[in-house]
Design a protein around this motif. Structure first.
Motif, PDB file in Angstrom:
ATOM      1  N   ALA A 119      50.614 -18.806  59.435  1.00  0.00           N
ATOM      2  CA  ALA A 119      50.567 -19.046  60.874  1.00  0.00           C
ATOM      3  C   ALA A 119      51.391 -18.056  61.700  1.00  0.00           C
ATOM      4  CB  ALA A 119      51.024 -20.472  61.176  1.00  0.00           C
ATOM      5  N   SER A 120      52.377 -17.400  61.118  1.00  0.00           N
ATOM      6  CA  SER A 120      53.216 -16.465  61.867  1.00  0.00           C
ATOM      7  C   SER A 120      52.696 -15.027  61.824  1.00  0.00           C
ATOM      8  CB  SER A 120      54.651 -16.486  61.307  1.00  0.00           C
ATOM      9  OG  SER A 120      55.214 -17.764  61.475  1.00  0.00           O
ATOM     10  N   LEU A 121      51.646 -14.771  61.052  1.00  0.00           N
ATOM     11  CA  LEU A 121      51.151 -13.410  60.855  1.00  0.00           C
ATOM     12  C   LEU A 121      50.673 -12.790  62.166  1.00  0.00           C
ATOM     13  CD1 LEU A 121      50.810 -11.475  58.445  1.00  0.00           C
ATOM     14  CD2 LEU A 121      48.435 -12.227  58.287  1.00  0.00           C
ATOM     15  N   GLU A 122      51.216 -11.588  62.475  1.00  0.00           N
ATOM     16  CA  GLU A 122      50.884 -10.862  63.698  1.00  0.00           C
ATOM     17  C   GLU A 122      50.014  -9.645  63.436  1.00  0.00           C
ATOM     18  OE1 GLU A 122      54.561  -9.936  65.682  1.00  0.00           O
ATOM     19  OE2 GLU A 122      55.216 -12.024  65.640  1.00  0.00           O
ATOM     20  N   ASP A 123      50.266  -8.957  62.323  1.00  0.00           N
ATOM     21  CA  ASP A 123      49.440  -7.804  61.989  1.00  0.00           C
ATOM     22  C   ASP A 123      49.206  -7.743  60.489  1.00  0.00           C
ATOM     23  OD1 ASP A 123      51.535  -5.664  60.903  1.00  0.00           O
ATOM     24  OD2 ASP A 123      52.385  -6.514  62.727  1.00  0.00           O
ATOM     25  N   LEU A 124      47.994  -7.290  60.154  1.00  0.00           N
ATOM     26  CA  LEU A 124      47.544  -7.238  58.766  1.00  0.00           C
ATOM     27  C   LEU A 124      46.879  -5.899  58.511  1.00  0.00           C
ATOM     28  CD1 LEU A 124      46.824  -8.598  56.006  1.00  0.00           C
ATOM     29  CD2 LEU A 124      44.786  -9.519  57.145  1.00  0.00           C
ATOM     30  N   THR A 125      47.309  -5.224  57.459  1.00  0.00           N
ATOM     31  CA  THR A 125      46.663  -3.992  57.020  1.00  0.00           C
ATOM     32  C   THR A 125      46.130  -4.234  55.615  1.00  0.00           C
ATOM     33  OG1 THR A 125      48.127  -2.580  58.320  1.00  0.00           O
ATOM     34  CG2 THR A 125      47.000  -1.542  56.456  1.00  0.00           C
ATOM     35  N   ILE A 126      44.874  -3.878  55.413  1.00  0.00           N
ATOM     36  CA  ILE A 126      44.246  -3.953  54.097  1.00  0.00           C
ATOM     37  C   ILE A 126      43.795  -2.537  53.780  1.00  0.00           C
ATOM     38  CG2 ILE A 126      42.439  -5.012  52.704  1.00  0.00           C
ATOM     39  CD1 ILE A 126      42.301  -7.230  54.905  1.00  0.00           C
ATOM     40  N   ALA A 140      39.415 -20.029  58.778  1.00  0.00           N
ATOM     41  CA  ALA A 140      40.715 -19.559  58.271  1.00  0.00           C
ATOM     42  C   ALA A 140      41.268 -18.455  59.168  1.00  0.00           C
ATOM     43  CB  ALA A 140      40.585 -19.063  56.832  1.00  0.00           C
ATOM     44  N   MET A 141      40.425 -17.514  59.570  1.00  0.00           N
ATOM     45  CA  MET A 141      40.874 -16.414  60.423  1.00  0.00           C
ATOM     46  C   MET A 141      41.294 -16.924  61.802  1.00  0.00           C
ATOM     47  SD  MET A 141      40.895 -13.799  58.473  1.00  0.00           S
ATOM     48  CE  MET A 141      41.295 -12.536  59.687  1.00  0.00           C
ATOM     49  N   GLN A 142      40.627 -17.941  62.319  1.00  0.00           N
ATOM     50  CA  GLN A 142      40.987 -18.471  63.633  1.00  0.00           C
ATOM     51  C   GLN A 142      42.267 -19.296  63.609  1.00  0.00           C
ATOM     52  OE1 GLN A 142      37.353 -20.249  65.110  1.00  0.00           O
ATOM     53  NE2 GLN A 142      36.681 -18.285  65.937  1.00  0.00           N
ATOM     54  N   ARG A 143      42.674 -19.748  62.434  1.00  0.00           N
ATOM     55  CA  ARG A 143      43.973 -20.440  62.313  1.00  0.00           C
ATOM     56  C   ARG A 143      45.130 -19.458  62.475  1.00  0.00           C
ATOM     57  NH1 ARG A 143      41.841 -22.993  57.584  1.00  0.00           N
ATOM     58  NH2 ARG A 143      43.453 -21.964  56.352  1.00  0.00           N
ATOM     59  N   LEU A 144      44.862 -18.168  62.334  1.00  0.00           N
ATOM     60  CA  LEU A 144      45.893 -17.138  62.488  1.00  0.00           C
ATOM     61  C   LEU A 144      46.048 -16.815  63.972  1.00  0.00           C
ATOM     62  CD1 LEU A 144      44.809 -14.840  59.525  1.00  0.00           C
ATOM     63  CD2 LEU A 144      46.708 -16.463  59.573  1.00  0.00           C
ATOM     64  N   THR A 145      46.573 -17.765  64.727  1.00  0.00           N
ATOM     65  CA  THR A 145      46.616 -17.664  66.190  1.00  0.00           C
ATOM     66  C   THR A 145      47.541 -16.557  66.701  1.00  0.00           C
ATOM     67  OG1 THR A 145      48.313 -19.376  66.277  1.00  0.00           O
ATOM     68  CG2 THR A 145      46.002 -20.082  66.510  1.00  0.00           C
ATOM     69  N   LYS A 146      48.466 -16.087  65.885  1.00  0.00           N
ATOM     70  CA  LYS A 146      49.369 -15.015  66.316  1.00  0.00           C
ATOM     71  C   LYS A 146      48.887 -13.636  65.864  1.00  0.00           C
ATOM     72  CE  LYS A 146      53.400 -17.952  66.598  1.00  0.00           C
ATOM     73  NZ  LYS A 146      54.765 -18.210  66.147  1.00  0.00           N
ATOM     74  N   HIS A 171      32.027 -11.031  62.616  1.00  0.00           N
ATOM     75  CA  HIS A 171      32.204 -12.250  63.418  1.00  0.00           C
ATOM     76  C   HIS A 171      33.479 -13.014  63.057  1.00  0.00           C
ATOM     77  CE1 HIS A 171      30.457 -14.101  59.829  1.00  0.00           C
ATOM     78  NE2 HIS A 171      30.861 -15.260  60.297  1.00  0.00           N
ATOM     79  N   LYS A 172      34.002 -12.765  61.874  1.00  0.00           N
ATOM     80  CA  LYS A 172      35.216 -13.467  61.442  1.00  0.00           C
ATOM     81  C   LYS A 172      36.471 -12.942  62.139  1.00  0.00           C
ATOM     82  CE  LYS A 172      33.360 -14.419  56.846  1.00  0.00           C
ATOM     83  NZ  LYS A 172      33.548 -14.188  55.399  1.00  0.00           N
ATOM     84  N   ILE A 173      36.403 -11.688  62.625  1.00  0.00           N
ATOM     85  CA  ILE A 173      37.592 -11.069  63.222  1.00  0.00           C
ATOM     86  C   ILE A 173      37.367 -10.581  64.648  1.00  0.00           C
ATOM     87  CG2 ILE A 173      38.680 -10.445  61.026  1.00  0.00           C
ATOM     88  CD1 ILE A 173      37.474  -7.626  61.336  1.00  0.00           C
TER      89      ILE A 173
END
Length: 190
Positions: A119-126, A140-146, A171-173
């Motif tokens: 829930a605290s995730l702000e940025d993600l690099t893959i 799941a992606m929409q639960r990442l509100t931050k 559409h997920k992101i």
């Protein structure tokens, strides 16, 4: 410690209670993490650790070495290798994680649903995940509100699936303010 090619074990880190940043990277003979990052129910002694960089380790390992989740960890950079088919499940138990980079998990085909628990995730690099095709579900992606930014780099299958025209994963992101990949750049002007 970085690129210690012959390092097979790391002494216990249980006396490093003030450590704020730890990097154990490119130690190709290492098969387990130090005692200060216990996988058991012992309490973790790295109570001030905020940044952790780990991996890759011994290419012969079929799973990432066990480690205990560090609740106060804010930044994780984790490197995988070809044989790994999944991300370490301990990641889902990092409630304070704000910044995460997933690199070199060549055998992983899908990012797990539990990513939505961060829930605290702000940025993600893959980055550099050659077999990766799927992100977690829209829910799941929409639960990442931050989460404000996702960078997808060197993941050709996922990048193709996130193209503007016909990408089945986009559409997920799409709701995120900033999405960057080799084939696509999206920036919301909100």
């Amino acid at each position: 410690m970085r690129f210690c090619e012959n390092l097979e074990t790391i002494p216990s880190s249980d006396k490093l209670t003030s450590l704020r940043s730890l990097e154990i990277r490119g130690c190709n003979k290492l098969t387990c993490l130090p005692n200060g990052l216990p996988a058991s129910s012992q309490s973790c002694n790295l109570t001030r650790l905020k940044e952790l960089t780990i991996g890759p380790f011994c290419e012969e390992l079929d799973a990432f070495p066990a480690f205990q989740a560090i609740p106060q960890l804010e930044s994780l950079k984790i490197y995988g290798w070809r044989k790994l088919k999944s991300l370490p499940e301990q990641i889902q138990h990092l409630p304070s994680l704000r910044h995460m980079k997933i690199l070199g998990f060549h055998g992983v085909e899908a990012i797990p649903e539990w990513l939505g628990n961060l829930a605290s995730l702000e940025d993600l690099t893959i980055q550099g995940c050659a077999s990766l095709k799927y992100l977690p579900s829209v829910e799941a992606m929409q639960r990442l509100t931050k989460l404000k930014e996702i960078d997808i780099i060197g993941c050709p299958l996922l990048e193709e699936r996130c193209t503007e025209e016909s990408g089945p994963e986009l559409h997920k992101i799409r709701h995120l303010p900033f999405i960057k990949s080799k084939t696509f750049l999206h920036q919301s002007l909100n």
